[in-house]
Design a protein around this motif. Structure first.
Motif, PDB file in Angstrom:
ATOM      1  N   PHE A 199       0.832  -1.203   0.000  1.00  0.00           N
ATOM      2  CA  PHE A 199       0.000   0.000   0.000  1.00  0.00           C
ATOM      3  C   PHE A 199       0.869   1.256   0.000  1.00  0.00           C
ATOM      4  O   PHE A 199       0.542   2.258  -0.646  1.00  0.00           O
ATOM      5  N   ILE A 200       1.981   1.209   0.736  1.00  0.00           N
ATOM      6  CA  ILE A 200       2.905   2.349   0.756  1.00  0.00           C
ATOM      7  C   ILE A 200       3.518   2.564  -0.618  1.00  0.00           C
ATOM      8  O   ILE A 200       3.593   3.700  -1.114  1.00  0.00           O
ATOM      9  N   GLY A 205       5.427   5.866  -1.773  1.00  0.00           N
ATOM     10  CA  GLY A 205       6.303   5.908  -0.605  1.00  0.00           C
ATOM     11  C   GLY A 205       7.268   4.742  -0.561  1.00  0.00           C
ATOM     12  O   GLY A 205       7.267   3.866  -1.430  1.00  0.00           O
ATOM     13  N   GLU A 206       8.101   4.728   0.468  1.00  0.00           N
ATOM     14  CA  GLU A 206       9.103   3.685   0.662  1.00  0.00           C
ATOM     15  C   GLU A 206       9.174   3.324   2.144  1.00  0.00           C
ATOM     16  O   GLU A 206       8.757   4.101   3.007  1.00  0.00           O
ATOM     17  N   SER A 221       6.898   9.746   5.722  1.00  0.00           N
ATOM     18  CA  SER A 221       6.607  10.559   4.545  1.00  0.00           C
ATOM     19  C   SER A 221       5.093  10.625   4.325  1.00  0.00           C
ATOM     20  O   SER A 221       4.356   9.728   4.731  1.00  0.00           O
ATOM     21  N   PRO A 222       4.601  11.680   3.683  1.00  0.00           N
ATOM     22  CA  PRO A 222       3.155  11.778   3.403  1.00  0.00           C
ATOM     23  C   PRO A 222       2.642  10.574   2.626  1.00  0.00           C
ATOM     24  O   PRO A 222       1.526  10.093   2.879  1.00  0.00           O
ATOM     25  N   LYS A 226      -0.179   7.739   3.851  1.00  0.00           N
ATOM     26  CA  LYS A 226      -1.389   7.418   3.078  1.00  0.00           C
ATOM     27  C   LYS A 226      -1.565   5.902   2.984  1.00  0.00           C
ATOM     28  O   LYS A 226      -2.680   5.389   3.059  1.00  0.00           O
ATOM     29  N   GLY A 227      -0.455   5.194   2.797  1.00  0.00           N
ATOM     30  CA  GLY A 227      -0.525   3.743   2.737  1.00  0.00           C
ATOM     31  C   GLY A 227      -1.031   3.155   4.040  1.00  0.00           C
ATOM     32  O   GLY A 227      -1.850   2.235   4.050  1.00  0.00           O
ATOM     33  N   MET A 228      -0.559   3.704   5.176  1.00  0.00           N
ATOM     34  CA  MET A 228      -1.008   3.231   6.480  1.00  0.00           C
ATOM     35  C   MET A 228      -2.475   3.569   6.696  1.00  0.00           C
ATOM     36  O   MET A 228      -3.226   2.782   7.293  1.00  0.00           O
ATOM     37  N   ARG A 229      -2.919   4.706   6.183  1.00  0.00           N
ATOM     38  CA  ARG A 229      -4.325   5.102   6.326  1.00  0.00           C
ATOM     39  C   ARG A 229      -5.236   4.105   5.608  1.00  0.00           C
ATOM     40  O   ARG A 229      -6.277   3.716   6.138  1.00  0.00           O
TER      41      ARG A 229
END
Length: 417
Positions: A199-200, A205-206, A221-222, A226-229
């Protein structure tokens, strides 16, 4: 890392397991012996027999000697072999382990062979990228496996979900509809960080970034947030534990109870579920993890193996020829069909058509990634600050603050701290 994601895939292979300290060819008495270390359960005895007979017939001066290794203590054993004077000629390693072995300085540069003879421009990125260190190809992709969505067709039908979703939004909508009538729309443990990684990556993201040779944790990182959200939104559509991974309790056992609509796992998990609950036989389906748009599936962590050749091997050139054979279209096809693995090239995905689970896995593999290509990443996984970070967020902690703390710890671990 590698052994967990492949555990389900291995469930699909022949019941004849590799045993003892190794397999030795008994055909012929060639002038040179090529010694190959393979990992336990990576291939079946039948595959080894077939490959050995064919290879030795085509190369009468070569005798193949396979020695089967266990995962638990393989790292130190390989490092010792790379530094000694009695190394095997070929070694199978987990795709994310190549960096730590390359750091020893004991690996043969296979860049020329990969470009000239093996079609490296068509390799799965999740196998090829971790095998390449600073532009040098040390690991040759052998096979891959990754997670898909396994679903209960009967629960889907009862909820009126007629086709598997192809986008994240449709996936959430379908999971909400499935999360009714006493069923769990999605069983997802709170600490399944391999799923979170996908998802990240989808958000750009990384887990960690490299800057001038130094690695830094990137969970704050933003894009990573978002991936965690999204993970939190999906995880809430079921009763997965917030403070455990997919093994506690085993999600296979939970799904087998019959009231779970979906889990995220390798396809071979389905056969384990059916063994626990035979009533589910024929009721399970598969689809790739959906992406942000229908144009491509979601990113996934790719587990699998690369083949390396030690610098100090006695039969380096002959070992490279064995690697070429194992990575060739002929034996990739045989391996994929025998073991239900994803071949090392997307162009070979057609060889597993008709195998629903493996085919879904192959679609996802085109968006496969590996963990950060740092020699110290094993230390991150050993402590794994990502897991408690996920639990903290799912339990209501501030995502930015928790991500910052986890990222700082990852940075320290990648720096050897």
């Amino acid at each position: 890392m590698k052994n967990r994601i492949l555990a389900g895939a291995v469930a699909l292979v022949s019941s004849v397991a590799l045993g003892g300290c190794g397999y030795f060819s008994d055909s012929g008495s060639g002038g040179r012996t090529v010694t190959v270390w393979l990992m336990k359960d990576s291939v079946s005895q039948g595959f080894l027999d077939k490959f050995t007979a064919s290879y030795e017939e085509e190369h009468p001066s070569i005798e193949l000697e396979f020695k089967i290794q266990g995962w638990s203590d393989i790292g130190p054993k390989i490092i010792t072999a790379l530094k000694g004077d009695d190394a095997p000629d070929v070694i199978e390693v987990g795709n994310t382990q190549v960096a730590q072995y390359a750091e020893s300085g004991g690996l043969r540069d296979l860049t020329l062979e990969s470009m000239r003879d093996l079609g490296s421009d068509d390799w799965l990125p999740g196998l090829a990228q971790p095998g390449s260190i600073n532009g040098v190809q040390y690991g040759i992709p052998w096979y891959a496996a990754n997670r898909v969505v396994i679903y209960n067709k009967e629960i889907f039908e009862q909820a009126g979900v007629e086709t598997p979703p192809k986008t994240r939004d449709a996936w959430i909508e379908a999971s909400e509809r499935l999360n009714t009538n006493g069923n769990q729309g999605m069983y997802l443990a709170g600490q399944n960080w391999y799923v979170l990684a996908g998802f990240i990556w989808d958000e750009g993201g990384e887990l960690a970034d490299e800057n001038g040779g130094d690695w830094e944790g990137a969970l704050a990182s933003p894009e990573a947030l978002k991936g965690m959200r999204f993970y939190k939104e999906l995880q809430a559509l079921g009763d997965g534990p917030l403070d455990a991974d997919e093994e506690k309790p085993p999600q296979t056992d939970v799904f087998a109870e019959g009231d779970v609509a979906q889990i995220i796992a390798v396809p071979g998990t389905a056969s384990l579920i059916e063994q626990k609950n035979p009533e589910l036989k024929g009721k399970l389906g598969y689809f790739p993890i959906p992406g942000k748009t229908a144009k491509s599936p979601g990113s996934v962590f790719t587990g699998g193996s690369d083949l390396i050749v030690p610098k100090n091997a006695d039969q380096r050139s002959a070992g490279i020829e064995v690697v070429k054979a194992l990575a060739s279209e002929k034996w990739q096809t045989e391996l994929a069909r025998t073991m239900s693995y994803v071949p090392n090239k997307p162009s070979l995905a057609h060889v597993i058509e008709g195998e629903e689970g493996t085919a879904a896995m192959a679609v996802g593999a085109t968006r496969g990634r590996a963990t950060p290509n740092s020699p110290q990443w094993a230390a991150v996984e050993a402590e794994n600050p990502i897991k408690p970070y996920m639990t903290a967020v799912l339990q209501g902690g501030d995502p930015a603050e928790e991500a910052k703390a986890a990222a700082e710890r990852i940075t320290a671990l990648l720096a050897g701290g």
